[in-house]
Design an enzyme around this catalytic site. Structure first.
Site, PDB file in Angstrom:
ATOM      1  N   LYS A 106       0.758  -1.104  -0.065  1.00  0.00           N
ATOM      2  CA  LYS A 106       0.057   0.036   0.072  1.00  0.00           C
ATOM      3  C   LYS A 106       0.763   1.224  -0.087  1.00  0.00           C
ATOM      4  CE  LYS A 106      -4.492   0.465   0.337  1.00  0.00           C
ATOM      5  NZ  LYS A 106      -5.277  -0.543  -0.104  1.00  0.00           N
ATOM      6  N   ASP A 146      -6.710   4.176  -4.636  1.00  0.00           N
ATOM      7  CA  ASP A 146      -7.470   4.042  -3.420  1.00  0.00           C
ATOM      8  C   ASP A 146      -8.280   5.274  -3.103  1.00  0.00           C
ATOM      9  OD1 ASP A 146      -7.272   1.922  -1.148  1.00  0.00           O
ATOM     10  OD2 ASP A 146      -7.595   3.660  -0.378  1.00  0.00           O
TER      11      ASP A 146
END
Ligand code: GLU
Length: 428
Positions: A106, A146
């Protein structure tokens, strides 16, 4: 997020609980409860007024035993290294539970992208890649969108990477725009994927979707398509959605006596994701505070915004009608709320199962990039449905055979597969 626990502590607490149930070797747990690698860097960006602003960038690579690290890049003011760590760890479990050959990663930048002009955003995206390009790549680590990042941003990032390596490399990043290496169905994938798991949960619980009502939080990409899917795929009613208001810097709940019309709400949502309140009111919508979504009479709750939204405080307001909580967001439920669900027999579709549709379609995107041959939207969605249905049933089977809560079952399936890959590669 409650003050006493941060997202990474929560992710580790969930992992530790299951590692104990699985009797996992503590030396193996030690590897899995921390990321393999972490990057923190400065991104100096020339602003439109000529000044230079330095942003902080993060990329955390949690585990790549099953394949290249995979996971989005989030632009959000409250991003921290710990949220990125938690989200990277959840990506490992997500790819594993969906049974796609990828690991977890991430990235993030603490920034409110609504405060940047388009060209500043572009320079920030390119700057992120300039700092990270040696450590990402189609066989190494593949970012994606995201919260706060868009297909256009992925297009800029892919372009920057391609320039730096000297050849067109669409597979370095997914969630790209259509016509720029993106896949049909990627926009709908996370929301529809969640709906496929809700459909399977309803079959299991013998609920008739056409008689069911859902209350949803958020109105970003996930909730927009989950609400459309709940109506169009399942034939149910969506009582409300909630939405961040960029002018008022707070969120509101939008409900309608006949159920919300998500496509109409999309049509009155601006580029920052804010629903136009006047137009909503004129169309008969009732606008309440941002927490009101959880109080609605509904069979299905779908938190589809940020971490920690379903917690010891907010569950006190939950209707007793709720039978299913399907987690569209990452980490929306705190351990206290989990205990409440267990006690009250509320069926949980945990985040890294419910929202695995996005990354599954990202995987399809990279496969299409590698082949340089693109599928139709119907093909993509059919493959997505197959993958999500299989993932749901592998977790349900584990939950029934081991008599454990669905979240624990999802961890068991995911951890076992990652540990197996580590064994087969001779890491442990
Ligand atoms: N950001 C999405 C997630 O949390 C998608 C990740 C991806 O496509 O790699 O699942």
């Amino acid at each position: 997020m409650s003050e006493t626990i941060n997202a990474f502590q929560m992710a580790q607490r969930q992992f530790d609980g299951v590692a104990k149930q699985l009797n996992l070797d503590p030396q193996v747990s030690e590897i899995l409860r921390m990321p393999l690698r972490e990057f923190k860097f400065q991104i100096p960006v020339r602003m439109d007024d000529g000044s230079i602003r330095s942003f902080t960038g993060y990329r955390v690579q949690h585990n790549d035993a099953r394949g290249p690290h995979k996971g989005g890049i989030r632009f959000h003011p409250s991003e921290t290294l710990d949220t990125v760590r938690a989200l990277a760890m959840w990506m490992t479990w997500k790819c594993s539970v969906a049974d796609i050959p990828l690991g977890g990663g991430k990235g993030g930048v603490p920034v409110d992208s609504a405060t940047l002009s388009i060209s500043e955003k572009e320079r920030l995206c390119r700057g992120w890649v300039q700092q990270m390009w040696k450590n990402i790549g189609p066989r190494n680590d593949v970012p994606a969108p995201d919260v706060g990042t868009t297909p256009q941003m992925m297009g800029w990032m892919m372009d920057e990477y391609s320039k730096l390596v000297g050849h067109y490399t669409p597979g370095v990043i997914t969630g790209k725009p259509l016509g720029g290496g993106g896949s049909l169905g990627r926009t709908e994938a996370t929301g529809y994927g969640a709906i496929y798991t809700v459909r399977e949960a309803m079959k299991h619980l013998k609920m008739d979707p056409t008689k069911c009502v859902a209350a949803m939080q958020g109105f970003g990409n996930v909730t927009q398509y989950a609400s459309i899917g709940f109506k169009e795929i399942l034939g149910g009613k969506v009582a409300c959605v909630s939405c961040w208001d960029n002018q008022d810097k707070t969120s509101y709940t939008y409900s309608h006596k006949d159920g919300v019309d998500p496509k109409f709400l999309q049509s009155i949502t601006d580029q920052y994701g804010t629903i136009n309140k006047d137009k909503a009111r004129a169309a008969g919508y009732v606008i309440e505070d941002g927490d009101a979504w959880i109080t609605k009479e509904a069979d299905v709750l779908m938190p589809g915004a940020l971490e920690g939204q379903v917690n010891a405080e907010t569950i006190k307001k939950m209707s007793s009608r709720v039978k299913i909580v399907a987690e569209g967001a990452n980490g929306p439920t705190t351990p206290e709320a989990d205990d409440f669900f267990k006690k009250n027999n509320i069926f949980n579709i945990p985040d890294f199962l419910a929202n695995a549709g996005g990354v599954t379609c990202s995987y399809f995107e990279s496969v299409q990039n590698d082949m340089n041959y693109y599928w139709t939207k119907a093909e993509v969605l059919e493959r997505l449905d197959t993958k999500m249905t299989q993932a749901f049933h592998s977790v349900l089977e584990m939950s029934e055979s081991e008599k454990v809560y669905m979240r624990d079952a999802a961890y068991m399936v995911a951890i076992a597969r990652v540990v197996k890959a580590m064994e087969l590669r001779g890491w442990i």
